[in-house]
Scaffold this motif. Structure first.
Motif, mmCIF file in Angstrom:
data_model
loop_
_atom_site.group_PDB
_atom_site.id
_atom_site.type_symbol
_atom_site.label_atom_id
_atom_site.label_comp_id
_atom_site.label_asym_id
_atom_site.label_seq_id
_atom_site.Cartn_x
_atom_site.Cartn_y
_atom_site.Cartn_z
ATOM 1 N N SER A 167 0.809 -1.218 0.000
ATOM 2 C CA SER A 167 0.000 0.000 0.000
ATOM 3 C C SER A 167 0.842 1.268 0.000
ATOM 4 O O SER A 167 0.330 2.358 -0.269
ATOM 5 C CB SER A 167 -0.929 0.015 1.221
ATOM 6 O OG SER A 167 -0.191 0.234 2.417
ATOM 7 N N GLY A 168 2.122 1.142 0.325
ATOM 8 C CA GLY A 168 2.992 2.302 0.403
ATOM 9 C C GLY A 168 3.013 2.959 1.765
ATOM 10 O O GLY A 168 3.768 3.911 2.005
ATOM 11 N N LEU A 211 -6.967 4.476 5.296
ATOM 12 C CA LEU A 211 -5.976 4.801 6.316
ATOM 13 C C LEU A 211 -4.907 5.724 5.753
ATOM 14 O O LEU A 211 -4.472 6.665 6.423
ATOM 15 C CB LEU A 211 -5.335 3.512 6.848
ATOM 16 C CG LEU A 211 -4.306 3.679 7.966
ATOM 17 C CD1 LEU A 211 -4.942 4.302 9.206
ATOM 18 C CD2 LEU A 211 -3.675 2.320 8.315
ATOM 19 N N ARG A 212 -4.500 5.493 4.523
ATOM 20 C CA ARG A 212 -3.516 6.365 3.881
ATOM 21 C C ARG A 212 -4.068 7.776 3.736
ATOM 22 O O ARG A 212 -3.349 8.771 3.948
ATOM 23 C CB ARG A 212 -3.121 5.784 2.520
ATOM 24 C CG ARG A 212 -1.953 6.518 1.865
ATOM 25 C CD ARG A 212 -1.423 5.783 0.646
ATOM 26 N NE ARG A 212 -2.432 5.649 -0.382
ATOM 27 C CZ ARG A 212 -2.946 4.488 -0.784
ATOM 28 N NH1 ARG A 212 -2.538 3.345 -0.230
ATOM 29 N NH2 ARG A 212 -3.855 4.437 -1.737
ATOM 30 N N GLU A 213 -5.352 7.895 3.394
ATOM 31 C CA GLU A 213 -5.984 9.202 3.281
ATOM 32 C C GLU A 213 -6.033 9.906 4.632
ATOM 33 O O GLU A 213 -5.795 11.125 4.719
ATOM 34 C CB GLU A 213 -7.392 9.044 2.714
ATOM 35 C CG GLU A 213 -7.424 8.561 1.265
ATOM 36 C CD GLU A 213 -8.830 8.220 0.800
ATOM 37 O OE1 GLU A 213 -9.763 8.317 1.639
ATOM 38 O OE2 GLU A 213 -9.001 7.856 -0.380
ATOM 39 N N PHE A 215 -3.996 9.481 7.235
ATOM 40 C CA PHE A 215 -2.646 9.940 7.605
ATOM 41 C C PHE A 215 -2.220 11.143 6.764
ATOM 42 O O PHE A 215 -1.515 12.031 7.245
ATOM 43 C CB PHE A 215 -1.643 8.801 7.455
ATOM 44 C CG PHE A 215 -1.677 7.810 8.586
ATOM 45 C CD1 PHE A 215 -1.752 8.237 9.899
ATOM 46 C CD2 PHE A 215 -1.637 6.447 8.349
ATOM 47 C CE1 PHE A 215 -1.780 7.332 10.951
ATOM 48 C CE2 PHE A 215 -1.661 5.534 9.390
ATOM 49 C CZ PHE A 215 -1.743 5.982 10.695
ATOM 50 N N GLY A 216 -2.651 11.174 5.496
ATOM 51 C CA GLY A 216 -2.328 12.310 4.647
ATOM 52 C C GLY A 216 -2.975 13.589 5.150
ATOM 53 O O GLY A 216 -2.331 14.654 5.197
ATOM 54 N N GLN A 217 -4.244 13.508 5.545
ATOM 55 C CA GLN A 217 -4.942 14.684 6.074
ATOM 56 C C GLN A 217 -4.337 15.132 7.396
ATOM 57 O O GLN A 217 -4.178 16.337 7.634
ATOM 58 C CB GLN A 217 -6.428 14.365 6.254
ATOM 59 C CG GLN A 217 -7.178 14.163 4.951
ATOM 60 C CD GLN A 217 -8.642 13.848 5.166
ATOM 61 O OE1 GLN A 217 -9.202 14.128 6.220
ATOM 62 N NE2 GLN A 217 -9.278 13.249 4.148
ATOM 63 N N LEU A 218 -3.998 14.181 8.252
ATOM 64 C CA LEU A 218 -3.400 14.536 9.542
ATOM 65 C C LEU A 218 -2.041 15.205 9.348
ATOM 66 O O LEU A 218 -1.700 16.155 10.058
ATOM 67 C CB LEU A 218 -3.264 13.286 10.419
ATOM 68 C CG LEU A 218 -4.560 12.667 10.929
ATOM 69 C CD1 LEU A 218 -4.262 11.380 11.696
ATOM 70 C CD2 LEU A 218 -5.333 13.642 11.815
ATOM 71 N N ALA A 219 -1.265 14.696 8.390
ATOM 72 C CA ALA A 219 0.056 15.277 8.133
ATOM 73 C C ALA A 219 -0.071 16.721 7.668
ATOM 74 O O ALA A 219 0.744 17.584 8.041
ATOM 75 C CB ALA A 219 0.796 14.443 7.097
ATOM 76 N N SER A 220 -1.105 17.013 6.853
ATOM 77 C CA SER A 220 -1.302 18.391 6.378
ATOM 78 C C SER A 220 -1.682 19.323 7.521
ATOM 79 O O SER A 220 -1.485 20.539 7.424
ATOM 80 C CB SER A 220 -2.374 18.414 5.292
ATOM 81 O OG SER A 220 -3.652 18.064 5.834
#
Length: 244
Positions: A167-168, A211-213, A215-220
């Motif tokens: 999944s990366g 889950l990747r989405e 983590f991406g939103q949280l990182a932003s």
């Protein structure tokens, strides 16, 4: 008739003795000393380890170990999934092996290496890879009681480990532990701060994409999650997140 039987017995004894003499000569003749051992396919095990497991060695007579015997010895080594040995006179062996690939560690009393097929094929030892995701929640007693059920759950956990890597997510949020819950659903701990992710039942690909989405939103937002719940079976599109 008795004379003919006696004569035949003498001939048989003579042939047996001649065969033993010939075998002794072949096994001691310098011309048949092993001059080269070619090994391919090994990454985890060294060439010297392969030779040792197979019972081979340079200068050792090639008639002391047959190709079949060497193959059988290699297959007794847990790391080796398959092996092919060819003996070419006067003194060469070609050894082709396929090693098991360890994807995780099973914590069940002791630590065991778990392969792609979901089998705990070897107890962790010196020189074995230890930086693998840990699978917990499967007790040794349950494995001994019902190996088929335990193997099924373990295979599911291994499949998740593989899908997580594909999944990366592993590059950004390394997977440290996969836990088998009492109802055989899965949860995981990911990231350097051990974010708890409740996964529920398979399939997991869609859940990992969500889950990747997350983590991406949280990182932003420069935020981190304490836990993420992806196990809402009635509303699979709903994800519950608690921030740290």
């Amino acid at each position: 008739v008795l004379l003919q039987l006696a004569a035949a017995g003498v001939v048989a004894i003579g042939l047996t003795a001649a065969g033993k003499l010939l075998l002794h000569h072949l096994e001691s003749a310098p011309a048949f000393a092993t001059s080269a051992i070619e090994v391919s396919g090994a990454t985890q095990l060294s060439k010297s380890a392969i030779e040792r497991f197979a019972g081979l060695g340079v200068w050792k007579n090639v008639f002391q170990v047959s190709a079949e015997q060497a193959t059988e010895k290699l297959l007794a080594e847990p790391w080796i999934e398959s092996a092919t040995v060819q003996r070419r006179l006067p003194g060469t062996y070609r050894v082709q092996v396929k090693e098991r690939r360890a994807l995780a560690l099973l914590a069940a009393g002791e630590l065991y290496l778990v392969g792609e097929d979901g089998s705990a094929f070897k107890q962790l030892g010196a020189g074995d890879p230890g930086d693998l995701p840990l699978i917990t929640g499967i007790e040794l007693a349950s494995i001994e009681h019902d190996r088929h059920a335990a193997a099924s759950v373990l295979l599911q956990a291994v499949a998740f480990v593989r899908e997580y890597a594909e999944s990366g997510l592993a590059r950004r949020e390394p997977l440290s532990e996969v836990h088998v819950e009492a109802d055989d659903t899965l949860s995981a701990y990911v990231g350097t701060d051990g974010t708890y992710v409740r996964l529920g039942k398979p399939p997991f690909r869609t859940k990992l994409r969500r889950l990747r989405e997350v983590f991406g939103q949280l990182a932003s937002q420069h935020a981190r999650a304490k836990y993420v719940y992806l196990d809402n079976e009635r509303r699979p599109d709903r994800v519950t997140v608690k921030l740290r």
